[in-house]
Design a protein around this motif. Structure first.
Motif, PDB file in Angstrom:
ATOM      1  N   GLY A  86      35.475  43.312  43.292  1.00  0.00           N
ATOM      2  CA  GLY A  86      35.887  44.733  43.482  1.00  0.00           C
ATOM      3  C   GLY A  86      37.321  44.974  42.943  1.00  0.00           C
ATOM      4  N   GLN A  87      38.219  43.984  43.182  1.00  0.00           N
ATOM      5  CA  GLN A  87      39.408  44.261  42.466  1.00  0.00           C
ATOM      6  C   GLN A  87      39.539  44.070  40.890  1.00  0.00           C
ATOM      7  OE1 GLN A  87      42.084  40.953  44.172  1.00  0.00           O
ATOM      8  NE2 GLN A  87      41.646  41.901  46.368  1.00  0.00           N
ATOM      9  N   TYR A  88      38.598  43.394  40.392  1.00  0.00           N
ATOM     10  CA  TYR A  88      38.198  43.683  39.083  1.00  0.00           C
ATOM     11  C   TYR A  88      38.031  45.241  38.513  1.00  0.00           C
ATOM     12  CZ  TYR A  88      36.294  42.912  34.203  1.00  0.00           C
ATOM     13  OH  TYR A  88      36.129  43.157  32.986  1.00  0.00           O
ATOM     14  N   ALA A  89      36.920  45.676  39.271  1.00  0.00           N
ATOM     15  CA  ALA A  89      36.428  47.107  38.831  1.00  0.00           C
ATOM     16  C   ALA A  89      37.600  47.989  38.882  1.00  0.00           C
ATOM     17  CB  ALA A  89      35.567  47.484  39.725  1.00  0.00           C
ATOM     18  N   GLN A  90      38.668  47.593  40.040  1.00  0.00           N
ATOM     19  CA  GLN A  90      39.748  48.522  40.278  1.00  0.00           C
ATOM     20  C   GLN A  90      40.660  48.775  39.222  1.00  0.00           C
ATOM     21  OE1 GLN A  90      40.978  50.173  43.730  1.00  0.00           O
ATOM     22  NE2 GLN A  90      41.375  51.177  41.762  1.00  0.00           N
ATOM     23  N   ARG A  91      40.599  47.809  38.301  1.00  0.00           N
ATOM     24  CA  ARG A  91      41.654  47.919  37.023  1.00  0.00           C
ATOM     25  C   ARG A  91      40.964  48.781  36.237  1.00  0.00           C
ATOM     26  NH1 ARG A  91      43.308  41.854  35.220  1.00  0.00           N
ATOM     27  NH2 ARG A  91      43.293  41.181  37.528  1.00  0.00           N
ATOM     28  N   PHE A  92      39.701  49.354  36.232  1.00  0.00           N
ATOM     29  CA  PHE A  92      39.139  50.277  35.280  1.00  0.00           C
ATOM     30  C   PHE A  92      38.731  51.740  35.882  1.00  0.00           C
ATOM     31  CE2 PHE A  92      38.262  46.010  33.986  1.00  0.00           C
ATOM     32  CZ  PHE A  92      38.769  45.928  32.916  1.00  0.00           C
ATOM     33  N   THR A  93      39.375  52.024  36.988  1.00  0.00           N
ATOM     34  CA  THR A  93      38.952  53.204  37.575  1.00  0.00           C
ATOM     35  C   THR A  93      40.103  53.634  38.359  1.00  0.00           C
ATOM     36  OG1 THR A  93      37.231  54.294  39.057  1.00  0.00           O
ATOM     37  CG2 THR A  93      37.964  52.126  39.811  1.00  0.00           C
ATOM     38  N   LYS A  94      40.206  55.234  38.364  1.00  0.00           N
ATOM     39  CA  LYS A  94      41.262  55.767  39.188  1.00  0.00           C
ATOM     40  C   LYS A  94      40.668  56.126  40.675  1.00  0.00           C
ATOM     41  CE  LYS A  94      43.596  58.578  35.606  1.00  0.00           C
ATOM     42  NZ  LYS A  94      42.765  58.396  34.473  1.00  0.00           N
ATOM     43  N   LYS A  95      39.440  55.707  40.988  1.00  0.00           N
ATOM     44  CA  LYS A  95      38.924  55.685  42.547  1.00  0.00           C
ATOM     45  C   LYS A  95      39.715  54.795  43.280  1.00  0.00           C
ATOM     46  CE  LYS A  95      34.648  57.414  40.627  1.00  0.00           C
ATOM     47  NZ  LYS A  95      34.500  58.519  41.329  1.00  0.00           N
ATOM     48  N   LYS A  96      39.919  54.743  44.524  1.00  0.00           N
ATOM     49  CA  LYS A  96      40.757  53.855  45.321  1.00  0.00           C
ATOM     50  C   LYS A  96      39.281  52.940  45.863  1.00  0.00           C
ATOM     51  CE  LYS A  96      43.426  52.013  48.407  1.00  0.00           C
ATOM     52  NZ  LYS A  96      43.735  50.681  47.970  1.00  0.00           N
ATOM     53  N   ILE A  97      39.462  51.650  45.698  1.00  0.00           N
ATOM     54  CA  ILE A  97      38.269  50.621  46.115  1.00  0.00           C
ATOM     55  C   ILE A  97      38.886  49.866  47.449  1.00  0.00           C
ATOM     56  CG2 ILE A  97      36.959  48.759  45.584  1.00  0.00           C
ATOM     57  CD1 ILE A  97      36.757  49.762  42.717  1.00  0.00           C
ATOM     58  N   PHE A  98      38.225  49.994  48.161  1.00  0.00           N
ATOM     59  CA  PHE A  98      38.292  49.185  49.423  1.00  0.00           C
ATOM     60  C   PHE A  98      37.592  47.789  49.438  1.00  0.00           C
ATOM     61  CE2 PHE A  98      38.912  53.465  50.927  1.00  0.00           C
ATOM     62  CZ  PHE A  98      40.161  53.528  51.252  1.00  0.00           C
ATOM     63  N   PRO A  99      37.971  46.588  49.122  1.00  0.00           N
ATOM     64  CA  PRO A  99      37.195  45.455  48.776  1.00  0.00           C
ATOM     65  C   PRO A  99      36.769  44.723  50.068  1.00  0.00           C
ATOM     66  CG  PRO A  99      39.413  45.402  47.615  1.00  0.00           C
ATOM     67  CD  PRO A  99      39.344  46.389  48.357  1.00  0.00           C
ATOM     68  N   TRP A 100      35.601  44.450  50.170  1.00  0.00           N
ATOM     69  CA  TRP A 100      35.396  43.445  51.488  1.00  0.00           C
ATOM     70  C   TRP A 100      35.970  42.167  51.135  1.00  0.00           C
ATOM     71  CZ3 TRP A 100      33.707  45.013  55.771  1.00  0.00           C
ATOM     72  CH2 TRP A 100      33.253  44.303  56.892  1.00  0.00           C
ATOM     73  N   GLU A 101      36.193  41.332  52.193  1.00  0.00           N
ATOM     74  CA  GLU A 101      36.993  40.046  51.839  1.00  0.00           C
ATOM     75  C   GLU A 101      35.986  38.882  51.571  1.00  0.00           C
ATOM     76  OE1 GLU A 101      39.520  37.709  51.794  1.00  0.00           O
ATOM     77  OE2 GLU A 101      40.431  39.712  51.304  1.00  0.00           O
ATOM     78  N   GLY A 102      34.890  38.928  51.024  1.00  0.00           N
ATOM     79  CA  GLY A 102      33.755  37.962  50.724  1.00  0.00           C
ATOM     80  C   GLY A 102      34.344  37.462  49.253  1.00  0.00           C
ATOM     81  N   TYR A 103      33.841  36.248  49.044  1.00  0.00           N
ATOM     82  CA  TYR A 103      34.160  35.673  47.772  1.00  0.00           C
ATOM     83  C   TYR A 103      32.989  34.455  47.464  1.00  0.00           C
ATOM     84  CZ  TYR A 103      36.345  32.228  50.664  1.00  0.00           C
ATOM     85  OH  TYR A 103      36.378  31.331  51.793  1.00  0.00           O
ATOM     86  N   CYS A 104      33.050  34.082  46.322  1.00  0.00           N
ATOM     87  CA  CYS A 104      32.056  33.039  45.739  1.00  0.00           C
ATOM     88  C   CYS A 104      32.903  31.739  45.902  1.00  0.00           C
ATOM     89  CB  CYS A 104      31.648  33.377  44.435  1.00  0.00           C
ATOM     90  SG  CYS A 104      30.863  31.858  43.662  1.00  0.00           S
ATOM     91  N   ILE A 105      32.416  30.890  46.697  1.00  0.00           N
ATOM     92  CA  ILE A 105      32.972  29.725  46.726  1.00  0.00           C
ATOM     93  C   ILE A 105      32.945  28.825  45.674  1.00  0.00           C
ATOM     94  CG2 ILE A 105      32.707  29.172  49.309  1.00  0.00           C
ATOM     95  CD1 ILE A 105      30.130  27.444  48.621  1.00  0.00           C
ATOM     96  N   VAL A 106      32.379  29.086  44.495  1.00  0.00           N
ATOM     97  CA  VAL A 106      32.389  28.211  43.261  1.00  0.00           C
ATOM     98  C   VAL A 106      33.396  28.898  42.471  1.00  0.00           C
ATOM     99  CG1 VAL A 106      31.132  27.480  41.168  1.00  0.00           C
ATOM    100  CG2 VAL A 106      29.925  27.703  43.384  1.00  0.00           C
ATOM    101  N   HIS A 107      33.493  30.228  42.200  1.00  0.00           N
ATOM    102  CA  HIS A 107      34.291  30.895  41.158  1.00  0.00           C
ATOM    103  C   HIS A 107      35.772  30.995  41.911  1.00  0.00           C
ATOM    104  CE1 HIS A 107      30.676  32.103  39.491  1.00  0.00           C
ATOM    105  NE2 HIS A 107      31.285  31.904  38.651  1.00  0.00           N
ATOM    106  N   ASP A 108      35.749  31.385  43.313  1.00  0.00           N
ATOM    107  CA  ASP A 108      37.221  31.323  43.728  1.00  0.00           C
ATOM    108  C   ASP A 108      38.266  30.155  43.912  1.00  0.00           C
ATOM    109  OD1 ASP A 108      38.551  33.648  45.328  1.00  0.00           O
ATOM    110  OD2 ASP A 108      38.943  31.913  46.764  1.00  0.00           O
ATOM    111  N   ARG A 109      37.372  29.044  43.677  1.00  0.00           N
ATOM    112  CA  ARG A 109      38.150  27.841  43.470  1.00  0.00           C
ATOM    113  C   ARG A 109      38.840  27.505  42.449  1.00  0.00           C
ATOM    114  NH1 ARG A 109      34.059  24.050  46.399  1.00  0.00           N
ATOM    115  NH2 ARG A 109      32.950  24.304  44.389  1.00  0.00           N
TER     116      ARG A 109
END
Ligand code: 13P
Ligand code: SF4
Length: 304
Positions: A156-179
């Motif tokens: 969600g935060q990655y997509a926010q870099r490429f849009t003027k829209k306001k994104i409210f990202p949920w607090e989920g994540y991938c345990i493999v990539h977030d590490r």
């Protein structure tokens, strides 16, 4: 298991596949020997498209549960099998349909964009799905200026870099990539100076900031195969290195982290694939009313 035992099971799988009119869809993170017997190996979007369009009575989905569920939603008349019954995506479990309904009440003007790494019930509550390869396009395709993005906060935060829209990202994540951390990037860059850093958008923003290219699993493979560069540090699950080795054998690819292993993706093995074809179990089905609503969100994505 010995090589001879493996090849006997592979022969059985081939025979059963023909008898059952089955196709084997295999995610890029699956174990090497499963990738080697695939009809199609791909990322989530490619496999969803294949599930929606391919002929055959039976789909054997070698991946995790949400992928097989998506296939069952798109092809309700087919038998969809997930050989490793308990292969799940922990990120998909970070949000339930009730929680999403409450978020919609808090943001009544927002559209819901739902990463496919989610349950069928959550998809049914969403306006449109996305995968890691089309998240930016999907976000920019919706009419609303506000978006509830579930369940991956990093995507969600990655997509926010490429849009003027306001994104409210949920607090989920991938345990493999977030590490994966910037310190790991620094170490890998030191070990392989001059190599390009390619990362998956499920990585943290601080890791994305350091990357030369950000893409889905198949996007990473395409970049390695088409880039003029010869060496690459690969910031995603290590299963992808097998396909990279097969498709671009002349390029050098190093894992950003040897410990980036998705345990759920590794639950599939040859015996389970054979047994699922023999018994037509474990079968994945989705309740018809949930499937009908979730299908709308997935098909809107596929139309983009
Ligand atoms: P891709 O859609 O890029 O294959 O990613 C799926 C996934 O689960 C990443 O962790
Ligand atoms: Fe889920 Fe992460 Fe595994 Fe992908 S790598 S299936 S997001 S846990």
């Amino acid at each position: 298991m010995t090589r001879t035992a493996d090849s006997a099971i592979i022969d059985e799988i081939r025979q059963l596949k023909a008898e059952r009119d089955a196709i084997l869809l295999v995610h890029n993170y699956q174990p090497d020997e499963i990738q080697d017997i695939a009809d199609i190996t791909g990322d989530s979007l490619e496999l969803s498209r294949a599930a929606a369009t391919m002929k055959g009575e039976v789909i054997v989905f070698c991946g995790v549960d949400f992928m097989a569920e998506t296939a069952a939603i798109l092809s309700p008349k087919k038998t969809v099998l997930l050989p490793a019954e308990n292969a799940c995506c922990p990120m998909a479990q970070k949000i339930g349909a009730d929680e999403l309904r409450l978020a919609k009440e808090r943001h009544p003007d927002a559209a819901v964009v739902c990463y496919v790494n989610s349950s069928a019930e959550v998809k049914a509550e969403s306006d449109i799905c996305c995968t890691s390869s089309n998240a930016v396009k999907v976000v920019n395709s919706v009419e609303q200026d506000e978006i509830i993005f579930v369940p991956d906060r990093n995507l969600g935060q990655y997509a926010q870099r490429f849009t003027k829209k306001k994104i409210f990202p949920w607090e989920g994540y991938c345990i493999v990539h977030d590490r994966i951390t910037p310190a790991m990037v620094a170490e890998a860059r030191k070990a392989h100076p001059g190599a390009m850093l390619l990362v998956h958008p499920e990585c943290r923003p601080a890791v994305i900031d350091l990357a030369d290219h950000v893409a889905s699993t198949s996007g990473i493979i395409k970049e390695v195969c088409t880039s003029k560069a010869q060496e690459f540090i690969i910031g995603t699950e290590v299963g992808i290195l097998h396909r990279l080795g097969r498709e671009c054998p002349h390029k050098k690819c190093y894992p950003l982290s040897e410990t980036a292993v998705c345990r759920n993706m590794k639950k599939t093995d040859l015996v389970k694939v054979r047994d699922s074809l023999k018994t037509l179990r474990p079968r994945i089905t989705v309740q018809a009313d949930v499937a009908d609503r979730a299908r709308g969100a997935i098909e809107r994505m596929l139309a983009i």
